[in-house]
Design an enzyme around this catalytic site. Structure first.
Site, PDB file in Angstrom:
ATOM      1  N   ASN A 162     -16.675  37.261  35.320  1.00 43.78           N
ATOM      2  CA  ASN A 162     -15.795  35.836  36.291  1.00 43.78           C
ATOM      3  C   ASN A 162     -15.717  36.236  37.561  1.00 43.78           C
ATOM      4  OD1 ASN A 162     -15.284  39.321  36.474  1.00 43.78           O
ATOM      5  ND2 ASN A 162     -13.095  39.622  36.828  1.00 43.78           N
ATOM      6  N   HIS A 206     -13.951  43.775  26.561  1.00 48.40           N
ATOM      7  CA  HIS A 206     -12.763  43.658  27.124  1.00 48.40           C
ATOM      8  C   HIS A 206     -11.258  44.101  26.035  1.00 48.40           C
ATOM      9  CE1 HIS A 206      -9.707  43.902  30.566  1.00 48.40           C
ATOM     10  NE2 HIS A 206      -9.413  43.766  29.598  1.00 48.40           N
ATOM     11  N   ASP A 258     -17.077  49.693  36.579  1.00 54.06           N
ATOM     12  CA  ASP A 258     -16.852  48.843  36.675  1.00 54.06           C
ATOM     13  C   ASP A 258     -15.644  48.603  37.743  1.00 54.06           C
ATOM     14  OD1 ASP A 258     -14.740  46.486  35.977  1.00 54.06           O
ATOM     15  OD2 ASP A 258     -13.137  48.096  34.208  1.00 54.06           O
ATOM     16  N   PHE A 278      -5.621  44.371  40.191  1.00 51.02           N
ATOM     17  CA  PHE A 278      -6.039  46.034  38.944  1.00 51.02           C
ATOM     18  C   PHE A 278      -7.690  45.719  39.843  1.00 51.02           C
ATOM     19  CE2 PHE A 278      -2.949  44.469  35.647  1.00 51.02           C
ATOM     20  CZ  PHE A 278      -2.790  45.873  35.390  1.00 51.02           C
TER      21      PHE A 278
HETATM   22 ZN   LIG Z   1     -12.670  45.002  31.036  1.00 54.26          ZN
HETATM   23 ZN   LIG Z   2     -14.319  44.742  34.423  1.00 52.42          ZN
END
Ligand SMILES: [Zn+2]
Ligand SMILES: [Zn+2]
Length: 425
Positions: free
Chosen positions: A96, A181, A307, A325
């Protein structure tokens, strides 16, 4: 160039557990022998590793490097150096970025930048769908040729079950794992923390456990349907762990990871308005935290990933419900995971399994400590006590909920391809 690492406790689960000397030659493991059996040549660099634990290079299968596109949060170089400082010899980076890693050009760029960094290795994950927009399959075959090790639309769920089925069928033929996810965005309802008494008290919209577990259950069904290798990212709820435990019992080919914050913190630990405690999935209840620890103990949770999600202060220094987030994790993961060993939840060998071996298997590589393999090695100092200070981080970002925490254990040295890519001061 030769390096001789002397007197470390060597742990390679199922293979080696004892004090050994390790000889590295031309970037590869050359010999692993009983102490004092290896006679070094005159130009050999000798490292006294007594009191340290030598393990196969730790691998973090879930990291967000922000390059290309958001280099002010992290670059490939800063992220890979932070990884090495955390004891990781390799990371799998999520697609991403901006642009999204959904084609071979972006994949090649990431690999090239990674090579230049001379730190941890990078294993890029490619997007499942074009632009991770969930509509059309990305060019997964091209990206595999360019070097991706997995696919995922991480950050976003694949809402279309039909698209997910096609992705799984395609990836099965190419033996690429799909990193899921798991989130039902409708159920998550733009919430910013766990649904429960704390969210009510703070007046914040909550995210229910089911927003994760309904998608875990869907994709277990899809893994059963397609036979694809399905891996669930950042598991946070008791219900997800139960579902994966049952799926494994049935022989469905699923694996999963959790992150250190899910076995360390709960929503009750969130100080008022501290957005460094805001991540997705959110910190859950104590019941969930206990279920995560149980899952780590009984092997339902295969691995620990971070993460690592760097954000600039600007994205965090706003109201809780408006803040980005994600938290960083590369430089705190090892000491936090070592707490599991310190408390007797898992053994040191199991920790190495969850932070080195299972991640390697997911990435389709072999990181055994065996002669001929690339010398990717982490030397752990299990006794070093310190207080987490984000100002000492190599990562460009500082968004951690662990600032000020007293921890024990860290990476003393990290080797990639036989090169010392990190040494603790
Ligand atoms: Zn994720
Ligand atoms: Zn992630």
């Amino acid at each position: 160039m030769q390096i001789l690492i002397k007197g470390a406790q060597v742990i390679d689960p199922g293979r080696i557990d004892g004090v050994k000397d390790i000889l590295i030659k031309d970037g590869k493991f050359a010999q692993i022998e009983e102490p004092d059996q290896i006679k070094p040549e005159s130009d050999t660099q000798v490292i006294d590793a007594e009191g340290l634990i030598a393990v196969p290079g730790l691998i973090d299968v879930h990291v967000h490097l922000r390059e290309p596109g958001h280099e002010y949060k992290e670059t490939i170089e800063s992220g890979l150096k932070a990884a090495a400082a955390g004891g990781f010899t390799a990371v799998c980076c999520m697609p991403n970025t901006k642009p999204v890693n959904d084609n071979a050009q972006v994949t090649s760029f990431i690999i090239e930048q990674g090579r230049k960094a001379c730190a941890a290795r990078v294993y890029p994950a490619g997007a499942i769908s074009v632009g991770s927009s969930g509509t059309a399959l990305a060019e997964i075959g091209d990206m595999k040729q360019a070097g991706i090790k997995a696919v995922t639309d991480d950050g976003l769920p694949v809402s279309s079950s039909q698209l997910m089925r096609r992705a799984m069928e395609y990836c099965k033929t190419m033996d690429i794992p799909i990193l899921v996810h798991a989130e039902d965005k409708d159920l998550a309802n733009n919430g910013s923390m766990n649904e429960g008494p704390k969210a009510t008290a703070l007046g914040l919209r909550g995210i229910p456990n089911a927003s994760e577990s309904v998608m875990v259950c869907r994709d277990i069904a899809m893994a059963e349907l397609t036979g694809a290798r399905v891996h669930f990212c950042h598991m946070s709820t008791a219900q997800s762990i139960d579902a994966i435990r049952q799926a494994k019992r049935k022989g469905i080919p699923v694996t999963c990871e959790t992150a250190p914050h899910y076995f360390t913190l709960t929503d009750e630990d969130i100080p008022p308005y501290d957005t460094n405690f805001k991540m997705n999935p959110p910190l859950r209840s104590e019941i969930d935290r206990q279920a995560i620890i149980e899952g780590l103990k009984d092997g339902t949770i295969d691995m620990i990933a971070t993460d690592h999600a760097p954000h600039n202060i600007d994205e965090k220094d706003v109201e809780f419900d408006r803040a980005a987030f994600g938290i960083i994790g590369l430089e705190t993961a090892l000491p936090l995971a070592l707490e599991l060993v310190g408390r007797g939840h898992i053994t040191m060998e199991e920790l190495v399994e969850k932070m080195a071996k299972a991640p390697a298997e997911l990435m389709g590589i072999n990181n055994d400590l065996v002669s001929g393999n690339p010398a990717d090695l982490t030397l752990i100092d299990p006794d070093y006590e310190f207080i987490v200070d984000p100002d000492t981080f190599i990562s460009k970002s500082r968004n951690t909920p662990f600032a000020g925490r007293q921890v024990k254990g860290r990476a003393a040295m990290t080797f990639g391809n036989g090169i010392r890519v990190y040494e603790a001061k």
